[in-house]
Write a protein that holds these residues in place. Structure first.
Motif, mmCIF file in Angstrom:
data_model
loop_
_atom_site.group_PDB
_atom_site.id
_atom_site.type_symbol
_atom_site.label_atom_id
_atom_site.label_comp_id
_atom_site.label_asym_id
_atom_site.label_seq_id
_atom_site.Cartn_x
_atom_site.Cartn_y
_atom_site.Cartn_z
ATOM 1 N N MET A 156 -4.736 23.499 24.560
ATOM 2 C CA MET A 156 -4.230 23.517 25.942
ATOM 3 C C MET A 156 -5.405 23.654 26.906
ATOM 4 O O MET A 156 -6.328 24.406 26.662
ATOM 5 N N THR A 157 -5.347 22.892 27.949
ATOM 6 C CA THR A 157 -6.403 22.984 28.949
ATOM 7 C C THR A 157 -5.837 23.626 30.205
ATOM 8 O O THR A 157 -4.786 23.235 30.695
ATOM 9 N N VAL A 158 -6.538 24.614 30.659
ATOM 10 C CA VAL A 158 -6.046 25.299 31.849
ATOM 11 C C VAL A 158 -6.393 24.470 33.060
ATOM 12 O O VAL A 158 -7.547 24.127 33.283
ATOM 13 N N LYS A 159 -5.399 24.063 33.811
ATOM 14 C CA LYS A 159 -5.684 23.229 34.965
ATOM 15 C C LYS A 159 -5.243 23.883 36.254
ATOM 16 O O LYS A 159 -5.945 23.877 37.239
ATOM 17 N N THR A 160 -4.107 24.446 36.231
ATOM 18 C CA THR A 160 -3.582 24.968 37.485
ATOM 19 C C THR A 160 -3.304 26.457 37.343
ATOM 20 O O THR A 160 -3.391 27.037 36.269
ATOM 21 N N LYS A 161 -2.936 27.024 38.451
ATOM 22 C CA LYS A 161 -2.607 28.425 38.449
ATOM 23 C C LYS A 161 -1.393 28.672 37.559
ATOM 24 O O LYS A 161 -1.263 29.717 36.932
ATOM 25 N N LEU A 162 -0.535 27.665 37.526
ATOM 26 C CA LEU A 162 0.663 27.805 36.710
ATOM 27 C C LEU A 162 0.289 28.014 35.253
ATOM 28 O O LEU A 162 0.851 28.842 34.552
ATOM 29 N N ASP A 163 -0.722 27.253 34.807
ATOM 30 C CA ASP A 163 -1.152 27.407 33.422
ATOM 31 C C ASP A 163 -1.723 28.788 33.175
ATOM 32 O O ASP A 163 -1.529 29.382 32.126
ATOM 33 N N LEU A 164 -2.464 29.282 34.147
ATOM 34 C CA LEU A 164 -2.980 30.645 34.014
ATOM 35 C C LEU A 164 -1.818 31.610 33.853
ATOM 36 O O LEU A 164 -1.862 32.532 33.047
ATOM 37 N N ASN A 165 -0.759 31.375 34.650
ATOM 38 C CA ASN A 165 0.400 32.254 34.546
ATOM 39 C C ASN A 165 1.032 32.162 33.168
ATOM 40 O O ASN A 165 1.442 33.162 32.591
ATOM 41 N N GLU A 166 1.070 30.932 32.643
ATOM 42 C CA GLU A 166 1.638 30.724 31.324
ATOM 43 C C GLU A 166 0.843 31.497 30.270
ATOM 44 O O GLU A 166 1.401 32.194 29.419
ATOM 45 N N MET A 167 -0.487 31.411 30.396
ATOM 46 C CA MET A 167 -1.317 32.118 29.432
ATOM 47 C C MET A 167 -1.202 33.629 29.618
ATOM 48 O O MET A 167 -1.255 34.389 28.651
ATOM 49 N N ALA A 168 -1.062 34.046 30.861
ATOM 50 C CA ALA A 168 -0.904 35.482 31.116
ATOM 51 C C ALA A 168 0.365 35.988 30.443
ATOM 52 O O ALA A 168 0.404 37.107 29.924
ATOM 53 N N ARG A 169 1.402 35.115 30.437
ATOM 54 C CA ARG A 169 2.659 35.530 29.818
ATOM 55 C C ARG A 169 2.458 35.727 28.302
ATOM 56 O O ARG A 169 2.903 36.718 27.732
ATOM 57 N N ILE A 170 1.713 34.779 27.701
ATOM 58 C CA ILE A 170 1.425 34.912 26.263
ATOM 59 C C ILE A 170 0.643 36.198 26.009
ATOM 60 O O ILE A 170 0.937 36.972 25.095
ATOM 61 N N GLY A 171 -0.338 36.421 26.872
ATOM 62 C CA GLY A 171 -1.162 37.625 26.721
ATOM 63 C C GLY A 171 -0.354 38.887 26.861
ATOM 64 O O GLY A 171 -0.488 39.842 26.089
ATOM 65 N N MET A 172 0.536 38.866 27.840
ATOM 66 C CA MET A 172 1.358 40.055 28.088
ATOM 67 C C MET A 172 2.263 40.328 26.890
ATOM 68 O O MET A 172 2.486 41.477 26.516
ATOM 69 N N ASN A 173 2.756 39.231 26.303
ATOM 70 C CA ASN A 173 3.615 39.392 25.133
ATOM 71 C C ASN A 173 2.863 40.028 23.978
ATOM 72 O O ASN A 173 3.449 40.792 23.209
ATOM 73 N N SER A 174 1.573 39.716 23.859
ATOM 74 C CA SER A 174 0.853 40.341 22.758
ATOM 75 C C SER A 174 0.451 41.774 23.123
ATOM 76 O O SER A 174 0.291 42.616 22.258
ATOM 77 N N LEU A 175 0.269 42.047 24.418
ATOM 78 C CA LEU A 175 -0.006 43.430 24.824
ATOM 79 C C LEU A 175 1.250 44.293 24.665
ATOM 80 O O LEU A 175 1.185 45.451 24.267
#
Lengths: 1055, 220
Positions: A1-20
């Protein structure tokens, strides 16, 4: 996955939060290098082996590794996180503890309260995103945020340390990561970035504190097609490891900072210069860079902008000088790591001659937060010129060592005492070394300094990379200066003369001083060399190398003088200057290991005489000494110190009972025909008489009282020191052939001038018996008694009317003695009031605890303000409540009054015992010649000589109220110096050779832990209305066992 | 462009360093690490060329070989801090210098002895200034020359003219230096008393250290 927009950052943050915030239970290990060193990996293996158990219970926990939270004193740390509940942190975990934690907490859901340090129910850092806040929390487990170690910290750089998995980019993004970089690349022009950094007031965290924004501006303005940014992770200061912790625990924050910096100055390549000694940091950085590339955070057109940026890692070989930016650049270029003269500055001509910007790890890690929360927010913290926070690695002999991130301007005392928890083993604080080998030592008197760049510089030290080494009273400052200089000599690149040769010459001088071969001119030589090296060196390494020497010379000059003049290391560190720590610490130099061996061999009489070689009062010191030797006993490091004092007492009791066995006679030198007068038959006087007589002089003691003994006789009550013991030991001195003239007050019965004429040399050991006045009105009213006078009356068995309620003001031994004696004489209630806290009381701790057992009441932090008078008699005292405030020069807090708060204590009699001063009648008109402004006899501390060449002095008259052993040491030193002056040579050591003591010199085999012998006392109820000795003697078996615990530090292998 | 060195104004071109300007105008600045044949490499290591910047730059001591000459720069080459710094550097260099001046091939043309003379340091023997070197050395011809144990700074006035050194600049008081000097006498078969007698002529009080070192070295 390539991070392009802020939305993608949000998507990755969600994955990160799920692992936290996983739906599975998690076991989280703190695995920085520190955690691994403390045994963290073993715990992980142990936990993995439990998998069989997991299958039984059906629980599948995730095993997660995070970085270091900074609590090095509590490693290894393990967190347990159950879904939806806060993390609970367990400290100092062992496999046994781990087993219980898994069984009880992970499986049954009950945290193990005994092992838990705290719970992470509230966010520790300034992070806005991915906050770890919980409304629900465990009861009875403190919140981590409230622990003293963390409470004052403001975590910006360490925001993710110990919280996220450093190998997970998603978790970093979940905590708000890469949002700043994205925002900047989208919205801001490079100049806007620099303006923002300048506005934030950010200064370089590598040590010198140059404005980061200005530095970027220079690099941006410099012409050049190719520019570079460099992260300086060549952390080499002894005692500093915050860069390592950041790289290991949160590598992405540094990467993000470098992206922002690279964008601002127009660099397309960033280089991380990490020393090869940090393999874990390199491994995690490599992984982080790969992850960032994978998500197009590094590479071409990163984060969907038209800016391209990539990072490389350069491993340095670990030369200290490569922390200097020009040397670092030379090292990256593949040349020898040698600094170059500036200008040209790297911002104009750096790596491969291109404009280059070098910043420290901590600086880079700060940058994302500047943009996430804004320059104004960043600027609002810290002091006027030093903004925001600095990470310090607090190490040394401190209770809670670790990484602390505090706002600039925090007081040093708060760092040491509140965050660090004070010194280990309750020792006194001596100095703190900041900034590593380039910094300086800050003494206790400046503990109130607010830590920032300017203030530390003013004191001769620097903030530097942030090492903070706390040192206690057992640290030798000359040795510290030597150690840091040795480091600089090793690390000097050898390019310029002052640094290459000057530091070497300085080290030679310091080594000479540490080995006892120093001269007084060496101090000036050191000062001169220091200044020349500081001003004349090419780079900052040489320019700051003399700082440790300069600051120790400035604040601890007396220690240098002690090493040079007395050949003594006051903290028993410099091994060439002493044989054993106990003997070195004893002011009188008692041969403790020898005595222990003789006792262990059952030769009590010889043990007694061995001690008497150095100290004529073994029986007395076995009862009332404050035993400084025990505090330095090496057994301390194993279990408990040796009970040296009780062995002294045991030998002397055996000899007194006549069961000591063979007693050699101490040798004497031939008569010299010199006549010596000793004024005052106290401890110092008797000791001087003992040694002078044995040196062959004709000694006469003049004593104003009816009996010899001074403070021992009149000041120490018989329940501590039985009179027959005291008289026996004094008699042994008189039996040597000392003339004694009792009831002869010099100045009254015999003029002082006569003595000066008739005797070759005079020793003044007149003591300090007059009570100090409190300087309050109505102090002369009936009902007010003077402590020392009262003690003398009570010890003389004179009848004194103490009433039923007695109030004693003061915290010294006199006040406790008065209180305990009054209790024995039948006082119903005895109260002691003291203006400081209990730990500050000058009285011996044993005495205080015995007094408490006997029912004496203590009130602390009360200073007398007014005496209440009723019917012409004193009836009570109004006290002002005090609180402990700033530190004084001596590292002790000063009590200051609390306003509008008083306490009144009523009493029938009030005793003042706040200190004593000298009775200066002895010298008549000549008194002023001897006394200083504090009404003490002033002497040269090394020769004990007063302003009159014939007259020497020692004991309480010189020191003020002091301990017995200090008075013995004074008497002994005065005897040596008087003899030296009279005979023209130092002869005291000859006495040692006259009597031979032979005992085993084989190393003992006693390294099994064995607690020290209990000191038995008679029950408190048996102590009323009599003066029986409270402390009982050890029995034979106990004493021999205790003596055998001695580690025999006096045996040196191969010598 | 103009810069001021020791209160005198000098014209100079852009891009030069202070050392170049000074040398071009005959202002003396000592150097050891600067090599005129490789003038590009300036390691700035010896720290002998330091000057004190008074105006127009970062104040303090800086090495003139790397200090760019900029408009309005005002430096001093002989202020007290400069002198102290250079003196220290020379002393430090001497502290690790092999003091075997008698066998050294630069005797008579020794940069250290010049620096010692310039900064008034008692650090080398007369042999460092004596041009006779090995073959012509008076000692090897059996003349009791005190050169090896006498402080330099006289430019070897006597030996240059064929006379032996009488030790008029006083016999050395530094034990390490004396050991080097005495080694020179060892081959020449002079007795302890002969040397002491000669040394007493100009340094009657100063031979105590010499005697001590002779005893320690077992010199007879």
């Amino acid at each position: 996955m390539t991070v392009k927009t802020k939305l993608d950052l949000n998507e990755m943050a969600r994955i990160g939060m799920n692992s936290l915030e996983s739906s599975k239970p998690q076991i989280i290990f703190g695995l920085g290098t520190c955690g691994i060193a403390a045994g963290g990996n073993k715990l992980v293996d142990f936990t993995r082996e439990y998998t069989g158990y997991w299958q039984e219970t059906g629980i599948q926990p995730q095993i997660i590794t995070v970085g270091c939270i900074g609590m090095c004193h509590a490693e290894p740390l393990v967190d347990i996180k159950l879904p939806g509940k806060p993390r609970v942190t367990y400290h100092n975990v062992t496999t046994a503890k781990m087993k219980r934690i898994i069984e009880e907490h992970l499986i049954e859901g009950r945290p193990v309260k005994e092992f838990a340090m705290g719970q992470l129910s509230e966010e520790l850092s300034v992070c806005e995103h991915g906050k770890l806040d919980y409304t629900w929390h465990y009861e009875d487990i403190p919140n981590l945020k409230e622990l003293p170690f963390l409470a004052r910290q403001v975590r910006i750089v360490l925001r993710n340390c110990g919280v996220i998995n450093p190998e997970s980019i998603e978790q970093y993004i979940a905590r708000g990561g890469y949002r700043s970089a994205h925002k900047i690349l989208m919205d801001l022009k490079p100049q806007g970035v620099i303006d923002e950094v300048i506005k934030s007031g950010m200064r370089g965290r590598g040590g010198a504190g140059f404005s980061t924004g200005k530095k970027w501006q220079f690099a941006k303005d410099a012409p050049g097609d190719q520019k570079y940014v460099i992260c300086n992770a060549d952390e080499g200061d002894p005692g500093a490891y915050m860069d390592r912790a950041v790289l290991e625990s949160d590598p992405h924050s540094v990467i993000e900072g470098m992206i922002i910096g690279g964008y601002a100055i127009g660099a397309s390549i960033g280089i991380l210069y990490v020393r090869a000694e940090y393999p874990l940091a390199i491994k995690r950085l490599e992984k982080a860079i790969l992850q960032a590339r994978e998500f197009n955070i590094l590479g071409d057109n990163i984060l969907d902008s038209d800016f391209s940026f990539d990072l490389r890692i350069m491993e340095g070989a670990g030369a200290f000088v490569c922390g200097e930016e020009t040397a670092l650049i030379a090292s990256i270029e593949g040349k020898r790591g040698e600094p170059k003269p500036r200008p040209p500055f790297p911002a104009r001509s750096g790596l491969f001659g291109k404009p280059t910007n070098v910043n420290n790890v901590e600086t880079w890690a700060n940058i994302p937060m500047v943009f996430e929360k804004g320059a104004r927010w960043f600027n609002s913290m810290g002091t006027e010129r030093s903004k925001a926070t600095k990470v310090f690695s607090l190490v040394g002999k401190i209770e809670r060592a670790g990484l602390v991130e505090i706002p600039m301007g925090t007081k040093m005392k708060d760092i040491i005492y509140e965050i660090g928890g004070g010194m280990q083993h309750g020792r006194a604080f001596k100095a703190v070394q900041t900034g590593g080998p380039s910094g300086g030592c800050i003494p206790a008197e400046y503990l109130d300094v607010a830590v920032d760049y300017e203030n530390l510089q003013e004191l001769g030290s620097i903030v530097g990379s942030g090492g903070m080494v706390a040192m206690d009273e057992d640290t030798c400052m000359v040795d510290i200066a030597r150690y840091f200089l040795e480091f600089c000599v090793e690390e000097s690149c050898g390019q310029c003369t002052p640094c290459r040769m000057g530091t070497r010459r300085m080290l030679e001088v310091l080594e000479r001083i540490c080995q006892g071969g120093g001269k007084m001119s060496d101090i000036e030589l050191l000062e001169r060399l220091s200044v020349q090296i500081r001003d004349g060196s090419l780079c900052a390494l040489g320019g700051t190398a003399p700082n440790p020497v300069l600051t120790t010379l400035k604040y601890f000059r007396h220690e240098y003088e002690q090493h040079i003049l007395n050949k003594k290391c006051p903290s028993s560190t410099c091994a060439s200057l002493f044989l054993t720590p106990c003997q070195d610490t004893c002011p009188a130099g008692t041969d403790v290991p020898g005595q222990m061996q003789l006792v262990a061999e059952g030769r009590y009489g010889e043990a007694y005489e061995l001690q008497r070689q150095d100290n004529p009062f073994p029986a007395i010191c076995g009862r009332v000494c404050d035993h400084p030797c025990e505090s330095r006993c090496q057994r301390n490091l194993m279990d408990q110190p040796l009970s040296v004092m009780m062995i002294h007492r045991f030998c002397s009791d055996k000899v007194l009972e006549g069961k000591g066995g063979y007693r050699p006679e101490l040798g004497k030198l031939d008569p010299t025909g010199k006549k010596i007068a000793i004024v005052g038959g106290g401890v110092a006087g008797l000791t001087a008489a003992f040694f002078l007589k044995r040196l062959g002089h004709d000694v006469t003691i003049f004593e104003a009282q009816s009996e010899l003994g001074g403070m021992l006789m009149w000041g120490i009550p018989p329940y501590r020191l039985p009179r027959e013991v005291l008289r026996w030991e004094i008699q042994q001195i008189i039996d040597l052939g000392v003339h004694v003239r009792l009831n002869t007050a010099v100045g009254k019965d015999v003029p002082f001038e006569d003595i000066l004429q008739k005797f070759d040399s005079v020793f003044l050991g007149v003591g300090a018996q007059n009570d100090l006045p409190m300087n309050l009105p109505d102090e002369d009213k009936p009902g007010i008694l003077n402590g020392m006078k009262l003690l003398r009356q009570m010890n003389l068995n004179e009848k004194v009317d103490l009433g039923k309620r007695l109030l004693v003001i003061g915290g010294g031994n006199v006040s406790v003695d008065v209180a305990r004696t009054a209790h024995r004489l039948g006082c119903e209630k005895v109260i002691i009031a003291y203006r400081r806290e209990e730990i500050d009381m000058p009285a011996y701790p044993e005495e205080i605890s015995e007094a408490k057992k006997e029912g004496i009441e203590f009130y602390f932090l009360l200073a007398p303000e007014k005496i209440l008078v009723e019917k012409g008699r004193a009836a009570g005292v109004v006290f002002r409540k005090m609180k402990m405030d700033e530190f004084t020069k001596w590292g002790r807090r000063k009590p200051v009054p609390v306003e509008y708060e008083t306490v009144t204590i009523m009493a029938d009699r009030i005793v003042t015992a706040i200190g004593q001063q000298i009775d200066a009648d002895f010298a008549g008109d000549m008194a002023n010649q001897f006394l200083d402004h504090r009404q003490r006899i002033s002497v040269d501390p090394y020769s004990m000589q007063t302003s009159h060449p014939q007259v020497f002095a020692g004991g309480d008259a010189v020191l003020g109220p002091a301990t017995v052993i200090e008075a013995v040491a004074h008497g002994k030193n005065a005897a040596r110096q008087m003899d030296h002056k009279l005979m023209g040579e130092d002869r005291l050591y000859r006495l040692q050779g006259l009597t031979q003591f032979e005992y085993s010199m084989n190393p003992p085999n006693n390294d099994e832990p064995l607690p020290r012998a209990d000191i038995l006392t008679i029950p408190a109820r048996d102590r009323v209305c009599n003066f029986r000795e409270v402390v009982m003697c050890l029995d034979d078996q106990c004493a021999v066992m205790e003596a055998k615990r001695c580690l025999r530090c006096d045996i040196r292998e191969g010598v | 462009m103009k810069i001021i060195i020791n209160d005198t104004e000098y014209d100079c071109k852009e891009g030069l360093k202070v050392l170049d300007v000074a040398r071009a105008n005959g202002v003396h600045l000592p150097t050891l690490c600067f090599n005129p044949l490789n003038a590009e490499a300036r390691p700035a290591g010896c720290r002998l060329c330091v000057v004190e910047v008074l105006e127009g730059g970062r104040p303090g001591l800086q090495s003139s070989c790397t200090l760019p000459a900029t408009e309005g720069l005002k430096v001093s080459t002989k202020s007290r801090p400069v002198y102290d710094q250079r003196r220290e550097v020379v002393e430090l260099l001497l502290s690790e210098h092999e003091q075997d001046c008698r066998n050294c091939f630069v005797s008579g043309d020794c940069v250290f002895s010049e620096l010692c003379r310039e900064y008034d340091i008692n650090g080398v023997s007369v042999c460092s200034e004596c041009p006779k070197r090995r073959q012509g050395c008076l000692l090897s011809r059996g003349v009791l020359c005190l050169g090896p144990i006498t402080y330099a700074n006289c430019d070897a006035y006597c030996t240059r003219r064929g006379y032996k050194c009488e030790g008029c600049h006083s016999v050395m008081k530094n034990e390490d230096l004396l050991r080097f000097g005495l080694a020179a006498f060892a081959k020449a078969e002079f007795t302890r008393d002969e040397i002491l007698e000669a040394a007493r002529v100009f340094s009657f009080d100063g031979v105590g250290v010499l005697e001590k070192v002779m005893t320690e070295e077992g010199f007879r």
